[in-house]
Design an enzyme around this catalytic site. Structure first.
Site, PDB file in Angstrom:
ATOM      1  N   CYS A 113      -8.947   4.113   8.657  1.00 40.17           N
ATOM      2  CA  CYS A 113      -7.753   4.542   9.391  1.00 40.17           C
ATOM      3  C   CYS A 113      -8.102   5.295  10.674  1.00 40.17           C
ATOM      4  CB  CYS A 113      -6.874   5.406   8.494  1.00 40.17           C
ATOM      5  SG  CYS A 113      -6.215   4.485   7.121  1.00 40.17           S
ATOM      6  N   HIS A 253      -2.406  10.486  12.192  1.00 42.73           N
ATOM      7  CA  HIS A 253      -2.423   9.258  11.389  1.00 42.73           C
ATOM      8  C   HIS A 253      -1.307   9.358  10.352  1.00 42.73           C
ATOM      9  CE1 HIS A 253      -3.527   5.933   9.002  1.00 42.73           C
ATOM     10  NE2 HIS A 253      -3.989   6.652   7.995  1.00 42.73           N
ATOM     11  N   ASN A 283       1.785   3.237   6.158  1.00 42.61           N
ATOM     12  CA  ASN A 283       0.440   3.407   6.710  1.00 42.61           C
ATOM     13  C   ASN A 283      -0.059   2.047   7.207  1.00 42.61           C
ATOM     14  OD1 ASN A 283      -2.272   3.819   7.200  1.00 42.61           O
ATOM     15  ND2 ASN A 283      -2.685   4.879   5.273  1.00 42.61           N
TER      16      ASN A 283
HETATM   17  O1  UT7 Z   1      -5.009   6.219   5.242  1.00 40.41           O
HETATM   18  C1  UT7 Z   1      -6.148   6.364   4.439  1.00 40.41           C
HETATM   19  C2  UT7 Z   1      -6.088   7.670   3.782  1.00 40.41           C
HETATM   20  N1  UT7 Z   1      -5.230   7.627   2.624  1.00 40.41           N
HETATM   21  C3  UT7 Z   1      -4.506   8.697   2.315  1.00 40.41           C
HETATM   22  O2  UT7 Z   1      -4.496   9.647   3.075  1.00 40.41           O
HETATM   23  C4  UT7 Z   1      -3.763   8.720   1.005  1.00 40.41           C
HETATM   24  C5  UT7 Z   1      -3.937  10.053   0.349  1.00 40.41           C
HETATM   25  N2  UT7 Z   1      -3.312  10.131  -0.987  1.00 40.41           N
HETATM   26  C6  UT7 Z   1      -1.979  10.167  -1.135  1.00 40.41           C
HETATM   27  O3  UT7 Z   1      -1.225  10.058  -0.181  1.00 40.41           O
HETATM   28  C7  UT7 Z   1      -1.440  10.435  -2.526  1.00 40.41           C
HETATM   29  O4  UT7 Z   1      -2.465  10.817  -3.363  1.00 40.41           O
HETATM   30  C8  UT7 Z   1      -0.696   9.211  -3.151  1.00 40.41           C
HETATM   31  C9  UT7 Z   1       0.579   8.950  -2.386  1.00 40.41           C
HETATM   32  C10 UT7 Z   1      -1.589   7.999  -3.116  1.00 40.41           C
HETATM   33  C11 UT7 Z   1      -0.308   9.509  -4.600  1.00 40.41           C
HETATM   34  O5  UT7 Z   1       0.447  10.716  -4.670  1.00 40.41           O
HETATM   35  P1  UT7 Z   1       0.045  11.884  -5.675  1.00 40.41           P
HETATM   36  O6  UT7 Z   1       1.053  12.934  -5.495  1.00 40.41           O
HETATM   37  O7  UT7 Z   1      -1.393  12.232  -5.424  1.00 40.41           O
HETATM   38  O8  UT7 Z   1       0.256  11.200  -7.068  1.00 40.41           O
HETATM   39  P2  UT7 Z   1      -0.793  11.017  -8.263  1.00 40.41           P
HETATM   40  O9  UT7 Z   1      -1.746   9.914  -7.952  1.00 40.41           O
HETATM   41  O10 UT7 Z   1      -1.347  12.340  -8.654  1.00 40.41           O
HETATM   42  O11 UT7 Z   1       0.164  10.536  -9.412  1.00 40.41           O
HETATM   43  C12 UT7 Z   1       1.165  11.411  -9.965  1.00 40.41           C
HETATM   44  C13 UT7 Z   1       1.943  10.654 -11.016  1.00 40.41           C
HETATM   45  C14 UT7 Z   1       1.065   9.897 -12.011  1.00 40.41           C
HETATM   46  O12 UT7 Z   1       1.719   9.919 -13.263  1.00 40.41           O
HETATM   47  P3  UT7 Z   1       1.256  10.957 -14.419  1.00 40.41           P
HETATM   48  O13 UT7 Z   1      -0.188  10.653 -14.653  1.00 40.41           O
HETATM   49  O14 UT7 Z   1       1.474  12.322 -13.810  1.00 40.41           O
HETATM   50  O15 UT7 Z   1       2.154  10.611 -15.543  1.00 40.41           O
HETATM   51  C15 UT7 Z   1       1.075   8.489 -11.489  1.00 40.41           C
HETATM   52  O16 UT7 Z   1       0.854   7.526 -12.502  1.00 40.41           O
HETATM   53  O17 UT7 Z   1       2.745   9.662 -10.370  1.00 40.41           O
HETATM   54  C16 UT7 Z   1       2.468   8.375 -10.939  1.00 40.41           C
HETATM   55  N3  UT7 Z   1       2.625   7.388  -9.885  1.00 40.41           N
HETATM   56  C17 UT7 Z   1       3.816   6.831  -9.597  1.00 40.41           C
HETATM   57  N4  UT7 Z   1       5.050   7.009 -10.104  1.00 40.41           N
HETATM   58  C18 UT7 Z   1       6.050   6.304  -9.576  1.00 40.41           C
HETATM   59  C19 UT7 Z   1       1.682   6.879  -9.049  1.00 40.41           C
HETATM   60  N5  UT7 Z   1       2.257   6.014  -8.212  1.00 40.41           N
HETATM   61  C20 UT7 Z   1       3.578   5.954  -8.530  1.00 40.41           C
HETATM   62  C21 UT7 Z   1       4.671   5.242  -8.004  1.00 40.41           C
HETATM   63  N6  UT7 Z   1       5.890   5.452  -8.552  1.00 40.41           N
HETATM   64  N7  UT7 Z   1       4.553   4.380  -6.967  1.00 40.41           N
END
Ligand code: UT7
Length: 332
Positions: A113, A253, A283
């Site tokens: 990115c 970004h 993104n």
């Molecule tokens: O451009 C390149 C650089 N990339 C980035 O900067 C991305 C950086 N990371 C992020 O933006 C975030 O980590 C994400 C948006 C990818 C994910 O958000 P998060 O707040 O870190 O969520 P998480 O992965 O900790 O997941 C929290 C919960 C999980 O459920 P449990 O284990 O708490 O029951 C996931 O399974 O949310 C669940 N989950 C979802 N729920 C509904 C993950 N994706 C989804 C979804 N819808 N799409």
């Protein structure tokens, strides 16, 4: 000699993928996506044989038209992408051919990115060498081609688009002032594409295991992104004695609204000073920064203080300080 951005073009594909449509494909909801990422829609390039160069060509053609530049005048074209049309040749070569650019050399830069910022740095150094007068820098990605639409953790995040800028020698003190770029390959384990490269060439097995898609450990990437993008932006402000109220625009970004907000907070600036269009496009990897400049072009005035900031796969990150060079409100 400083390089200055003297024009911006972009290409956004027509088809839109909404959160409601995604909610029918995977177990997610508009509410979750808006709260955790801040994306409402993303654009998707559809159609047989349509790759990243199609969007790059569109952005470059618009750029040439807007800047009144004939294709023959371009000295070099750099394309930042992680979704090249092919492993080789470079997508930059293909874009140049399609846009009729024949007197230039062209090459791709892969820096996740951060690709556009790295390419802007490379292009600006070509200009400041004195050897090249017009360098086109493209950021283009068809992220839908490597997004797994059965994986709810990644499929809401990404979209397709391209943006392009013209770099020329600055006629005054405006233009690109400084950059701080960094990378750390230890981050590769948290964000990568497992197969399709020389370590693991494509096979039936890699396809069956869905290894040609983005693999991301979201929380790890999030932590790194928040700290690195903010650190390098704050450092840039300090180095150039830029107070919060002196900054006209932060162009971050667009990976996650929470990362953008955290960066702005650390810099002590208001949300109104930040270009944010993640809700519309998601993104788009190398295209996020030029797409912001494109959408805000009309508001940009000569001398505006702008910091570009980025974080991406690699890991790669960085910031660039520039003073805007032309009156965007006069551009048709
Ligand atoms: O451009 C390149 C650089 N990339 C980035 O900067 C991305 C950086 N990371 C992020 O933006 C975030 O980590 C994400 C948006 C990818 C994910 O958000 P998060 O707040 O870190 O969520 P998480 O992965 O900790 O997941 C929290 C919960 C999980 O459920 P449990 O284990 O708490 O029951 C996931 O399974 O949310 C669940 N989950 C979802 N729920 C509904 C993950 N994706 C989804 C979804 N819808 N799409």
């Amino acid at each position: 000699m400083n390089a200055a951005i003297t024009g911006v073009g972009a290409y956004v594909p027509e088809d839109i993928l909404t959160n409601d449509e995604l909610s029918k494909m995977v177990d997610t909801s508009d509410e979750w996506i808006m709260t955790r990422i801040g994306i409402k829609t993303r654009h998707i390039l559809k159609g047989e044989g349509q790759g990243t160069s199609v969007m790059g060509e569109g952005a470059v053609r618009e750029l040439l038209e807007k800047t009144n530049t004939s294709a023959d005048e371009v000295d070099a074209l750099i394309c930042a992408t992680v979704t090249p049309d092919h492993q080789f040749p470079a997508t930059a070569n293909i874009i140049s051919d399609k846009a009729g650019i024949r007197n230039a050399f062209s090459f791709d830069i892969n820096a996740g990115c951060s690709g556009f910022l790295y390419s802007l740095e490379a292009g600006s150094k070509l200009i400041s060498s004195g050897q090249y007068k017009k360098v086109v820098v493209v950021g283009a990605d068809k992220m839908s081609s490597i997004t797994d639409y059965t994986d709810r953790a990644t499929c809401p995040i990404f979209g397709d688009a391209a943006g392009a800028v013209m770099l020329e020698p600055s006629e005054d003190e405006n233009g690109i002032q400084d950059s701080m770029l960094q990378s750390d390959g230890v981050g590769r384990k948290h964000l990568h594409q497992k197969a399709g490269g020389s370590v693991k060439p494509a096979s039936h097995e890699t396809v069956d295991k869905r290894e040609h898609f983005i693999y991301q450990e979201g929380q790890q990437v999030f932590k790194w992104a928040v700290s690195k993008m903010a650190d390098v932006s704050v450092e840039m402000m300090k180095k150039h004695n830029i107070e919060a109220e002196d900054l006209d625009w932060l162009v971050p970004h667009q990976a996650n609204m929470r990362i953008i907000e955290a960066t702005a907070k650390r810099m002590g600036i208001k949300k109104e000073q930040v270009m944010i269009n993640i809700q519309k496009y998601g993104n788009t990897t190398a295209a996020t920064l030029p797409l912001c400049l494109y959408e805000w072009e009309k508001d940009l005035k000569p001398g505006n203080n702008i910091i570009l900031a980025t974080f991406g796969a690699g890991f790669t990150w960085g910031s660039m300080y520039l003073r805007w060079s032309y009156d965007g409100s006069k551009i048709k």
